[in-house]
Design a protein around this motif. Sequence first.
Motif, PDB file in Angstrom:
ATOM      1  N   GLN A  60     -12.749  14.870 -48.650  1.00 20.22           N
ATOM      2  CA  GLN A  60     -13.445  14.170 -47.712  1.00 20.22           C
ATOM      3  C   GLN A  60     -14.829  14.844 -47.751  1.00 20.22           C
ATOM      4  OE1 GLN A  60     -12.328  11.766 -45.729  1.00 20.22           O
ATOM      5  NE2 GLN A  60     -10.182  11.866 -46.318  1.00 20.22           N
ATOM      6  N   THR A  61     -15.155  16.018 -48.236  1.00 16.82           N
ATOM      7  CA  THR A  61     -16.331  16.680 -47.874  1.00 16.82           C
ATOM      8  C   THR A  61     -17.060  17.142 -49.425  1.00 16.82           C
ATOM      9  OG1 THR A  61     -15.223  18.438 -47.429  1.00 16.82           O
ATOM     10  CG2 THR A  61     -16.239  17.384 -45.526  1.00 16.82           C
ATOM     11  N   LEU A  62     -18.250  17.643 -49.384  1.00 14.86           N
ATOM     12  CA  LEU A  62     -18.768  18.122 -50.503  1.00 14.86           C
ATOM     13  C   LEU A  62     -18.069  19.676 -50.555  1.00 14.86           C
ATOM     14  CD1 LEU A  62     -22.331  16.780 -50.070  1.00 14.86           C
ATOM     15  CD2 LEU A  62     -20.790  15.938 -51.824  1.00 14.86           C
ATOM     16  N   TYR A  79     -14.458   7.566 -54.705  1.00 14.64           N
ATOM     17  CA  TYR A  79     -15.006   5.842 -54.159  1.00 14.64           C
ATOM     18  C   TYR A  79     -13.778   4.901 -54.621  1.00 14.64           C
ATOM     19  CZ  TYR A  79     -16.781   6.105 -59.178  1.00 14.64           C
ATOM     20  OH  TYR A  79     -16.582   6.281 -60.427  1.00 14.64           O
ATOM     21  N   GLY A  80     -14.098   3.772 -54.205  1.00 12.57           N
ATOM     22  CA  GLY A  80     -13.139   2.809 -54.609  1.00 12.57           C
ATOM     23  C   GLY A  80     -11.764   2.780 -53.652  1.00 12.57           C
ATOM     24  N   TYR A  81     -11.536   3.703 -52.701  1.00  5.41           N
ATOM     25  CA  TYR A  81     -10.270   3.551 -52.017  1.00  5.41           C
ATOM     26  C   TYR A  81     -10.266   2.715 -51.009  1.00  5.41           C
ATOM     27  CZ  TYR A  81      -6.450   5.622 -49.170  1.00  5.41           C
ATOM     28  OH  TYR A  81      -5.376   5.802 -48.349  1.00  5.41           O
ATOM     29  N   ALA A  82      -9.585   1.613 -51.042  1.00  6.49           N
ATOM     30  CA  ALA A  82      -9.485   0.315 -50.173  1.00  6.49           C
ATOM     31  C   ALA A  82      -9.284   0.789 -48.741  1.00  6.49           C
ATOM     32  CB  ALA A  82      -8.729  -0.787 -50.770  1.00  6.49           C
ATOM     33  N   ARG A  89     -16.998   4.217 -45.386  1.00  3.98           N
ATOM     34  CA  ARG A  89     -17.697   3.970 -46.721  1.00  3.98           C
ATOM     35  C   ARG A  89     -19.114   4.409 -46.734  1.00  3.98           C
ATOM     36  NH1 ARG A  89     -14.455   0.881 -50.288  1.00  3.98           N
ATOM     37  NH2 ARG A  89     -13.491  -0.141 -48.288  1.00  3.98           N
ATOM     38  N   ALA A  90     -19.824   4.125 -45.840  1.00  2.00           N
ATOM     39  CA  ALA A  90     -21.244   3.928 -45.645  1.00  2.00           C
ATOM     40  C   ALA A  90     -21.744   5.443 -45.425  1.00  2.00           C
ATOM     41  CB  ALA A  90     -21.781   3.019 -44.501  1.00  2.00           C
ATOM     42  N   ALA A  91     -20.781   6.055 -44.541  1.00  2.00           N
ATOM     43  CA  ALA A  91     -21.062   7.551 -44.437  1.00  2.00           C
ATOM     44  C   ALA A  91     -20.758   8.136 -45.774  1.00  2.00           C
ATOM     45  CB  ALA A  91     -20.058   8.057 -43.326  1.00  2.00           C
ATOM     46  N   GLY A  93     -21.177   7.089 -48.647  1.00  2.00           N
ATOM     47  CA  GLY A  93     -22.231   6.737 -49.547  1.00  2.00           C
ATOM     48  C   GLY A  93     -23.472   7.460 -49.216  1.00  2.00           C
ATOM     49  N   LYS A  94     -23.828   7.493 -47.915  1.00  2.00           N
ATOM     50  CA  LYS A  94     -24.877   8.340 -47.735  1.00  2.00           C
ATOM     51  C   LYS A  94     -24.895   9.774 -47.989  1.00  2.00           C
ATOM     52  CE  LYS A  94     -28.674   7.892 -44.446  1.00  2.00           C
ATOM     53  NZ  LYS A  94     -29.564   8.431 -45.830  1.00  2.00           N
ATOM     54  N   MET A  95     -23.760  10.285 -47.758  1.00  2.00           N
ATOM     55  CA  MET A  95     -23.648  12.007 -47.923  1.00  2.00           C
ATOM     56  C   MET A  95     -23.677  12.135 -49.468  1.00  2.00           C
ATOM     57  SD  MET A  95     -20.363  14.311 -47.131  1.00  2.00           S
ATOM     58  CE  MET A  95     -19.164  13.357 -48.194  1.00  2.00           C
ATOM     59  N   ILE A  96     -23.260  11.266 -50.197  1.00  2.00           N
ATOM     60  CA  ILE A  96     -23.110  11.750 -51.812  1.00  2.00           C
ATOM     61  C   ILE A  96     -24.341  11.238 -52.303  1.00  2.00           C
ATOM     62  CG2 ILE A  96     -21.838   9.386 -51.984  1.00  2.00           C
ATOM     63  CD1 ILE A  96     -21.213  12.519 -54.473  1.00  2.00           C
ATOM     64  N   GLU A  97     -25.162  10.146 -51.876  1.00  2.00           N
ATOM     65  CA  GLU A  97     -26.600   9.734 -52.425  1.00  2.00           C
ATOM     66  C   GLU A  97     -27.367  10.830 -52.033  1.00  2.00           C
ATOM     67  OE1 GLU A  97     -27.423   5.510 -51.432  1.00  2.00           O
ATOM     68  OE2 GLU A  97     -29.461   6.085 -51.455  1.00  2.00           O
ATOM     69  N   THR A  98     -27.161  11.305 -50.690  1.00  2.00           N
ATOM     70  CA  THR A  98     -28.395  12.239 -50.427  1.00  2.00           C
ATOM     71  C   THR A  98     -28.161  13.351 -51.224  1.00  2.00           C
ATOM     72  OG1 THR A  98     -28.311  11.623 -48.249  1.00  2.00           O
ATOM     73  CG2 THR A  98     -29.132  13.710 -48.655  1.00  2.00           C
TER      74      THR A  98
END
Length: 193
Positions: A60-62, A79-82, A89-91, A93-98
């Motif tokens: 769940q975390t880095l 990703y991709g877990y329904a 999902r947005a959170a 996305g932000k964490m991994i993208e950053t």
Amino acid sequence: MKVTSAEIVISAVRPEQYPEGDLPEFALAGRSNVGKSSFINKMLNRKSLARTSSKPGKTQTLNFFIINEMMHFVDVPGYGYAKVSKSERAAWGKMIETYLTTREQLRAALLIVDLRHPPTKDDVMMYDFFKHYEIPCIVIATKADKIPKGKWQKHLKVTKETLQLEKGDEIILFSSETGLGKEEAWKSLQARM
Ligand code: GTP
Ligand code: MG
């Protein structure tokens, strides 16, 4: 490579929590439950340093691991877990993208895909994201133990074609069950350190 020490450094969410220093870093990426954490354990000869689960959504975390005081592996939520909410999902996305777009120590992303099936839309998006940000990417086609050896090349071909793998991008057959591909993966990482 001989792994003489491996331990968790921190489970981070925000950049202030990332470890300091300039050790080369390698991050895992891939669908939930594809085998990212298992890949780390196999590479480090550790049964459960990175927590795994038969249910998706375990990581769940880095999670930063330090290996031989020399490099970091970063385990990343899949990703991709329904079953996650839109806001989760947005959170994510932000964490991994950053992390992926700002981390200067990042030498390459290891995109883990399931050799048994063609890469999903999300896998293709992830690969395109790495291309867009010019993040070096090594594709790891895992769970090879789950299909007969005679079918490996055919499945690799489908994987390459679906991702539209660019010339020069590596793809490595892997199994966290048998250790297939482990030495090749280490070679590839060491060449980037
Ligand atoms: P999240 O943290 O949820 O994103 O998942 P993950 O990608 O870290 O997957 P994880 O390593 O937890 O593995 C998911 C399941 O797949 C577990 O039951 C593993 O035992 C199994 N698994 C992972 N790699 C392999 C492999 O190479 N072969 C086989 N047979 N099973 C594997
Ligand atoms: Mg995991």
